[in-house]
Design a protein around this motif. Structure first.
Motif, mmCIF file in Angstrom:
data_model
loop_
_atom_site.group_PDB
_atom_site.id
_atom_site.type_symbol
_atom_site.label_atom_id
_atom_site.label_comp_id
_atom_site.label_asym_id
_atom_site.label_seq_id
_atom_site.Cartn_x
_atom_site.Cartn_y
_atom_site.Cartn_z
ATOM 1 N N PRO A 169 40.523 50.966 36.397
ATOM 2 C CA PRO A 169 40.368 50.014 37.510
ATOM 3 C C PRO A 169 41.689 49.813 38.269
ATOM 4 C CG PRO A 169 39.486 49.126 35.446
ATOM 5 C CD PRO A 169 40.296 50.318 35.087
ATOM 6 N N VAL A 202 34.290 42.662 39.912
ATOM 7 C CA VAL A 202 35.646 42.485 40.444
ATOM 8 C C VAL A 202 35.912 40.999 40.618
ATOM 9 C CG1 VAL A 202 35.631 44.713 41.622
ATOM 10 C CG2 VAL A 202 34.865 42.678 42.854
ATOM 11 N N GLY A 243 38.281 45.812 38.867
ATOM 12 C CA GLY A 243 39.253 45.676 39.936
ATOM 13 C C GLY A 243 39.508 44.221 40.270
ATOM 14 N N THR A 265 37.489 43.947 33.900
ATOM 15 C CA THR A 265 37.026 44.013 35.286
ATOM 16 C C THR A 265 37.076 45.455 35.786
ATOM 17 O OG1 THR A 265 39.145 43.812 36.462
ATOM 18 C CG2 THR A 265 38.140 41.760 35.668
#
Length: 519
Positions: A420, A337, A364, A362
């Motif tokens: 995500p 993240v 998040g 990613t």
């Protein structure tokens, strides 16, 4: 004097008013010049002129005190909305004097420039026709002004500020002590020397909850969170500094944790402790946060002097970490993240071309108080779903990307939220997010649409004026309680709980973390 996003100190109000007076006077002079150029030159009788001036004086005698009183009252309303103590309204009596002095100073500078231009024109008339002399004098004055402002003055001030900030960076904040645990950069086990981390870096690695503190809050066994960092003086380039951060991640075993976060800092290397700590609580300590310093200048000066380095740093750090992360077997990688606040949000987003790129690379992201000039934020906001407001856009029905001013905004009326998850955390009253040169001549959508709950309903867009009001708001944008302006606090617990959505995590756990962050 009209209300804007945040309470203004009376002396800042005087500056904003003085600038507005000068601009208004300049617009009046321009209008009169255009009228004369059109061949209109009324020859008023002396009696008519006296009546005109006396009428103007009477209007001013009524309007100026009235708006001083109204302005002080509007400021009290704004203070109530953001939870700031009211002020002594008598101070507003000083605004008129200071504002007139500032307006006179600006006018004197403008007339000095005009006198210089006229002098050059007279000199040029000896050699060339009048139109050419006027044009040449104007070009010379513009070039000289640009050289002075962007050259001698600009470089001198920025250089002095950089030297001062670098000296300050060698100090350490009160009650900050070198960590002794190997999970932290700057510890005896670290390759990054404590003295090399910079003031904000030392504060970052020395802070955060311990495993015992996390267990006390969550009631579950926890690990000691990893925090790695490299300072501006550790290497000659942002790429080399990023490589040092990755080496620290390798040393601490960060790639074996459940969550690995890449944090892009603000100018001097600051990371919001509440945002970082809430991630660690939510991950139950099974986390690592990587950050680095890329400048000595505070964010305000970095914003003016250097907007390239934050993006270079954000891109360099994420790419270095992502490369090392991607080299791991797919089944053993931690959640990756990223987050950043203010200039850190701007820089961190520089690693991505847009929302789809963030979602692809990613697990998040949390972008906090993003400045208006961040291109990724601007594009996502511009592409929002029809009918959703600029201050809280809805993107693709909230499928992956959500905007929130408070924790309750994340729910989006129960709309499905996939993974995500990317969260843009921004306040309606934050001038850092809404400041733009476009405010000079264009009314933005966020001022056409219903205003946020902490913004005075009486705020209106006025050409030139609103720009200076919001500019002044930025000075004290963080001097308001959490949840308003540019101050972000306990809601960080809700943001990370939503982004990471760890197994077994409950709303009660989030409330426990919020209570700790609020202390």
């Amino acid at each position: 004097m009209t209300p804007s996003l945040l309470p203004r100190a009376w002396y800042l109000q005087a500056v904003a008013t003085g600038i507005s007076v000068a601009i208004g006077y300049g617009i009046g002079c321009l209008a009169a010049w255009l009228v004369r150029k059109c061949g209109i030159a009324p020859d008023y009788a002396a009696r008519t002129r006296r009546i005109g001036w006396w009428s103007l004086a009477i209007v001013a005698a009524v309007a100026v005190p009235t708006f001083l009183i109204l302005g002080s009252w509007w400021q009290q309303i704004v203070r109530d909305l953001v939870g700031v103590e009211r002020i002594n309204r008598a101070n507003y009596l000083l605004i008129l004097l200071i504002a007139l002095a500032i307006a006179a100073l600006i006018l004197a500078i403008a007339r000095g420039i005009r006198a210089g231009t006229n002098g050059l024109t007279r000199f040029g008339l000896r050699y060339v026709p009048a139109p050419a002399a006027r044009l040449a004098s104007l070009v010379v004055v513009v070039i000289l002004g640009a050289l002075v402002v962007n050259g001698v003055v600009y470089q001198g001030l920025i250089g002095m500020a950089n030297r001062s900030a670098q000296a300050s960076d060698h100090s350490t904040a009160p009650n900050v002590e070198q960590p002794q645990i190997p999970e932290r950069s700057g510890s005896p086990a670290s390759a990054e020397a404590w003295d090399s981390l910079g003031r904000e870096g030392r504060t970052f690695v020395a802070g955060g909850p311990t495993a015992e503190q996390i267990t006390a809050v969550t009631g579950r066994p926890a690990r000691t969170p990893i925090r790695v960092y490299a300072g501006r003086e550790s290497a000659d380039s942002v790429a080399a500094t990023a490589d040092l951060v990755v080496a620290e991640l390798e040393r601490t075993g960060a790639f074996d944790r459940k969550v690995l976060a890449v944090a892009t800092t603000t100018g001097r290397g600051w990371v919001n402790s509440r945002v970082a700590s809430s991630l660690e609580y939510t991950a139950e300590g099974d986390s690592a946060i990587a950050a680095m310093q890329y400048s000595f200048l505070p964010s305000a000066l970095s914003f003016i002097a250097d907007r390239d380095t934050p993006q270079q740093a954000g891109r360099a750090l994420f790419e270095a970490v992502h490369t090392a992360w991607e080299a791991r077997p797919e089944g053993s990688r931690p959640k990756l993240v990223t987050f950043g606040e203010s200039l850190g949000s701007f820089g961190g987003q520089g690693a991505f071309s847009g929302a789809q790129d963030m979602l692809a690379r990613t697990d998040g992201a949390l972008w906090v108080g993003t400045p208006n000039f961040a291109p990724q934020w601007a594009q996502i906001t511009a592409d929002r779903d029809a009918g959703s407001p600029e201050r809280l856009p809805v993107v693709d029905g909230g499928t992956n990307v959500r905007f929130a001013a408070s924790a309750s905004d994340l729910d989006l009326d129960g709309a499905p939220w996939g993974t995500p998850r990317i969260v843009y955390w921004q306040h309606a009253s934050d001038p850092i997010t809404w400041w733009s040169f476009d405010l000079l001549l264009h009314q933005p959508d966020w001022l056409r649409e219903p205003l946020g709950a902490d913004v005075d309903p009486g705020m209106r867009w006025i050409p030139f004026v609103t720009f200076w009001q919001v500019t002044m708001d930025m000075v004290f944008s963080a001097d308001v309680p959490a949840g308003h302006g540019h101050t972000f606090g306990p809601d960080a617990a809700n943001m990370w709980a939503a982004i990471l959505h760890p197994e077994g995590w409950t709303d009660a756990d989030t409330e426990h973390v919020r209570a700790v962050l609020a202390e």
